[in-house]
Write a protein that holds these residues in place. Structure first.
Motif, PDB file in Angstrom:
ATOM      1  N   THR A 169      24.899  48.297  39.290  1.00  0.00           N
ATOM      2  CA  THR A 169      25.130  49.508  39.400  1.00  0.00           C
ATOM      3  C   THR A 169      26.746  50.304  40.300  1.00  0.00           C
ATOM      4  OG1 THR A 169      23.589  49.366  42.073  1.00  0.00           O
ATOM      5  CG2 THR A 169      22.603  49.513  39.306  1.00  0.00           C
ATOM      6  N   HIS A 170      26.937  48.892  41.163  1.00  0.00           N
ATOM      7  CA  HIS A 170      28.291  49.743  41.480  1.00  0.00           C
ATOM      8  C   HIS A 170      29.539  48.876  41.872  1.00  0.00           C
ATOM      9  CE1 HIS A 170      24.387  51.224  44.337  1.00  0.00           C
ATOM     10  NE2 HIS A 170      25.124  51.994  44.969  1.00  0.00           N
ATOM     11  N   ASP A 171      29.607  48.670  40.056  1.00  0.00           N
ATOM     12  CA  ASP A 171      30.510  47.604  40.298  1.00  0.00           C
ATOM     13  C   ASP A 171      32.011  48.245  38.649  1.00  0.00           C
ATOM     14  OD1 ASP A 171      29.721  47.873  37.870  1.00  0.00           O
ATOM     15  OD2 ASP A 171      29.170  45.967  37.230  1.00  0.00           O
ATOM     16  N   THR A 172      31.633  49.915  39.327  1.00  0.00           N
ATOM     17  CA  THR A 172      33.197  50.317  37.909  1.00  0.00           C
ATOM     18  C   THR A 172      33.997  50.084  38.506  1.00  0.00           C
ATOM     19  OG1 THR A 172      31.684  52.013  37.227  1.00  0.00           O
ATOM     20  CG2 THR A 172      33.671  52.319  36.674  1.00  0.00           C
ATOM     21  N   TRP A 173      34.692  49.702  39.309  1.00  0.00           N
ATOM     22  CA  TRP A 173      35.874  49.378  39.837  1.00  0.00           C
ATOM     23  C   TRP A 173      36.056  48.000  39.377  1.00  0.00           C
ATOM     24  CZ3 TRP A 173      36.621  44.574  42.359  1.00  0.00           C
ATOM     25  CH2 TRP A 173      35.128  44.274  43.003  1.00  0.00           C
ATOM     26  N   LEU A 174      35.545  47.130  38.926  1.00  0.00           N
ATOM     27  CA  LEU A 174      36.118  45.929  37.823  1.00  0.00           C
ATOM     28  C   LEU A 174      36.109  46.007  37.048  1.00  0.00           C
ATOM     29  CD1 LEU A 174      33.180  43.583  39.415  1.00  0.00           C
ATOM     30  CD2 LEU A 174      35.173  43.031  39.989  1.00  0.00           C
ATOM     31  N   GLY A 175      36.042  46.939  36.549  1.00  0.00           N
ATOM     32  CA  GLY A 175      37.571  47.960  34.990  1.00  0.00           C
ATOM     33  C   GLY A 175      35.590  46.821  33.704  1.00  0.00           C
ATOM     34  N   LYS A 176      36.772  46.835  33.220  1.00  0.00           N
ATOM     35  CA  LYS A 176      36.285  45.825  32.187  1.00  0.00           C
ATOM     36  C   LYS A 176      35.632  44.175  31.759  1.00  0.00           C
ATOM     37  CE  LYS A 176      40.757  42.817  30.975  1.00  0.00           C
ATOM     38  NZ  LYS A 176      41.610  41.855  30.289  1.00  0.00           N
ATOM     39  N   TYR A 177      35.848  44.254  33.177  1.00  0.00           N
ATOM     40  CA  TYR A 177      34.778  43.224  34.068  1.00  0.00           C
ATOM     41  C   TYR A 177      33.487  43.328  34.419  1.00  0.00           C
ATOM     42  CZ  TYR A 177      39.687  41.128  34.208  1.00  0.00           C
ATOM     43  OH  TYR A 177      40.890  40.668  33.479  1.00  0.00           O
ATOM     44  N   SER A 178      33.622  44.689  34.630  1.00  0.00           N
ATOM     45  CA  SER A 178      31.575  45.150  34.435  1.00  0.00           C
ATOM     46  C   SER A 178      31.107  44.798  33.327  1.00  0.00           C
ATOM     47  CB  SER A 178      31.827  46.480  35.447  1.00  0.00           C
ATOM     48  OG  SER A 178      32.815  47.074  33.844  1.00  0.00           O
ATOM     49  N   ARG A 179      31.721  44.402  32.053  1.00  0.00           N
ATOM     50  CA  ARG A 179      30.902  44.703  31.469  1.00  0.00           C
ATOM     51  C   ARG A 179      30.822  43.207  30.800  1.00  0.00           C
ATOM     52  NH1 ARG A 179      30.412  48.928  32.665  1.00  0.00           N
ATOM     53  NH2 ARG A 179      30.400  50.846  31.666  1.00  0.00           N
ATOM     54  N   MET A 180      31.332  42.194  31.408  1.00  0.00           N
ATOM     55  CA  MET A 180      30.954  40.234  31.351  1.00  0.00           C
ATOM     56  C   MET A 180      30.664  40.276  32.454  1.00  0.00           C
ATOM     57  SD  MET A 180      34.861  40.030  30.584  1.00  0.00           S
ATOM     58  CE  MET A 180      35.767  40.800  29.833  1.00  0.00           C
ATOM     59  N   VAL A 181      29.022  41.077  33.328  1.00  0.00           N
ATOM     60  CA  VAL A 181      28.793  40.423  34.006  1.00  0.00           C
ATOM     61  C   VAL A 181      27.559  38.831  33.833  1.00  0.00           C
ATOM     62  CG1 VAL A 181      26.328  40.531  35.400  1.00  0.00           C
ATOM     63  CG2 VAL A 181      27.513  42.012  34.786  1.00  0.00           C
ATOM     64  N   SER A 182      28.268  37.990  34.484  1.00  0.00           N
ATOM     65  CA  SER A 182      27.626  36.062  34.083  1.00  0.00           C
ATOM     66  C   SER A 182      28.143  36.013  33.304  1.00  0.00           C
ATOM     67  CB  SER A 182      25.639  36.177  33.953  1.00  0.00           C
ATOM     68  OG  SER A 182      25.436  37.286  35.146  1.00  0.00           O
ATOM     69  N   THR A 183      29.334  36.084  32.572  1.00  0.00           N
ATOM     70  CA  THR A 183      30.440  35.228  32.287  1.00  0.00           C
ATOM     71  C   THR A 183      31.178  34.333  32.987  1.00  0.00           C
ATOM     72  OG1 THR A 183      32.206  36.698  31.932  1.00  0.00           O
ATOM     73  CG2 THR A 183      30.592  37.074  29.795  1.00  0.00           C
ATOM     74  N   ASP A 184      31.874  33.012  32.492  1.00  0.00           N
ATOM     75  CA  ASP A 184      32.695  32.553  32.868  1.00  0.00           C
ATOM     76  C   ASP A 184      34.106  33.277  32.925  1.00  0.00           C
ATOM     77  OD1 ASP A 184      31.609  29.883  32.544  1.00  0.00           O
ATOM     78  OD2 ASP A 184      32.231  29.183  30.735  1.00  0.00           O
ATOM     79  N   ILE A 185      34.318  34.648  32.455  1.00  0.00           N
ATOM     80  CA  ILE A 185      35.593  35.076  32.700  1.00  0.00           C
ATOM     81  C   ILE A 185      34.643  36.114  34.157  1.00  0.00           C
ATOM     82  CG2 ILE A 185      36.687  37.596  31.870  1.00  0.00           C
ATOM     83  CD1 ILE A 185      36.351  35.995  29.000  1.00  0.00           C
ATOM     84  N   TYR A 186      33.848  36.469  34.029  1.00  0.00           N
ATOM     85  CA  TYR A 186      33.157  36.931  35.036  1.00  0.00           C
ATOM     86  C   TYR A 186      33.381  36.713  36.622  1.00  0.00           C
ATOM     87  CZ  TYR A 186      30.199  40.532  38.245  1.00  0.00           C
ATOM     88  OH  TYR A 186      29.508  40.211  39.298  1.00  0.00           O
ATOM     89  N   TYR A 187      33.407  34.875  36.487  1.00  0.00           N
ATOM     90  CA  TYR A 187      32.537  34.623  37.608  1.00  0.00           C
ATOM     91  C   TYR A 187      34.253  34.077  37.698  1.00  0.00           C
ATOM     92  CZ  TYR A 187      27.368  34.245  37.160  1.00  0.00           C
ATOM     93  OH  TYR A 187      26.333  34.407  37.196  1.00  0.00           O
TER      94      TYR A 187
END
Length: 229
Positions: A169-187
């Motif tokens: 709910t507070h991760d807009t700063w992550l840009g495109k990665y905020s839409r990849m939660v719990s993926t290998d790329i995200y981690y």
């Protein structure tokens, strides 16, 4: 128990939660990053005397909550007439760093003057990360600028503590990665950022990962609170 007083004039108690998957991963990566940079000679030293922590939470980045801007605040020169308006203006997504250096310096001086001893800095996209420069907004601080500011804080008797808010709910700063939660790329991105920030802060005693508001109540509330039309 550690007591921290934040700029919202509330007292919080830091707690340790047993959580699953993503939270556990972020905690483990942070602990590993911090521990790996501790020289063995320091680990054998006597622990410092315990004392109450009096801290302020300062947002260097405000791109946490929304990924757009309310229509009335899309004018960059909009004049806010109330504190509530100023908060609403700041909550909208900005492509450039919204930062006023005189205010920042005045805050640090005043904190030192009244006897505060810690600064928790919400970094977000306000730093030009070497590991992921694509995250940074325009005019973000360079690593050199950040380290210079950290040195200034320490001279004032203020211990700088990093914060990267990984709450969904507070991760807009992550840009495109905020839409990849719990993926290998995200981690991989989380791991890179935590490791880099630990190095920039010279192995901080604490690392704030956010996630205290990652609850259904907050997500539902934020979804219906704002309208962008």
């Amino acid at each position: 128990m550690i007591l921290i007083q934040f700029n919202r004039l509330r007292i919080f108690k830091l707690k340790t939660f047993i959580v699953a998957d993503r939270r556990d991963f972020l905690k483990q990566v942070t602990v590993a990053s911090m521990a790996s940079s501790i020289p063995s000679v320091l680990s054998a030293q006597t622990k410092p005397e315990k004392k109450m922590i009096w801290a302020n939470l300062l947002h260097l980045s405000f791109n946490m909550w929304e990924d757009t801007v309310l229509l009335k605040y899309r004018d960059e020169n909009y004049h806010c007439n109330t504190c509530e308006e100023a908060m609403d203006w700041a909550h909208g997504y900005r492509t450039s760093l919204t930062f006023d250096e005189p205010t920042w310096n005045a805050m640090l001086q005043e904190m030192a003057k009244v006897g505060m001893n810690m600064v928790v800095i919400d970094l977000g996209d306000a730093i030009q990360y070497e590991s992921h420069p694509e995250i940074s907004v325009k005019n973000a601080w360079t690593p050199g600028k950040l380290k210079a500011e950290l040195a200034k804080m320490r001279k004032l008797g203020l211990e700088p503590i990093p914060k990267l808010n990984f709450s969904t709910t507070h991760d807009t700063w992550l840009g495109k990665y905020s839409r990849m939660v719990s993926t290998d790329i995200y981690y991989d991105v989380c791991r890179d950022l935590i490791k880099e920030v630990c190095a920039l802060f010279d192995n901080p005693r604490f690392f704030h990962l956010g996630m205290d508001e990652e609850k259904a109540r907050n997500q539902i509330g934020n979804a219906i609170k704002k309208y962008y039309f």
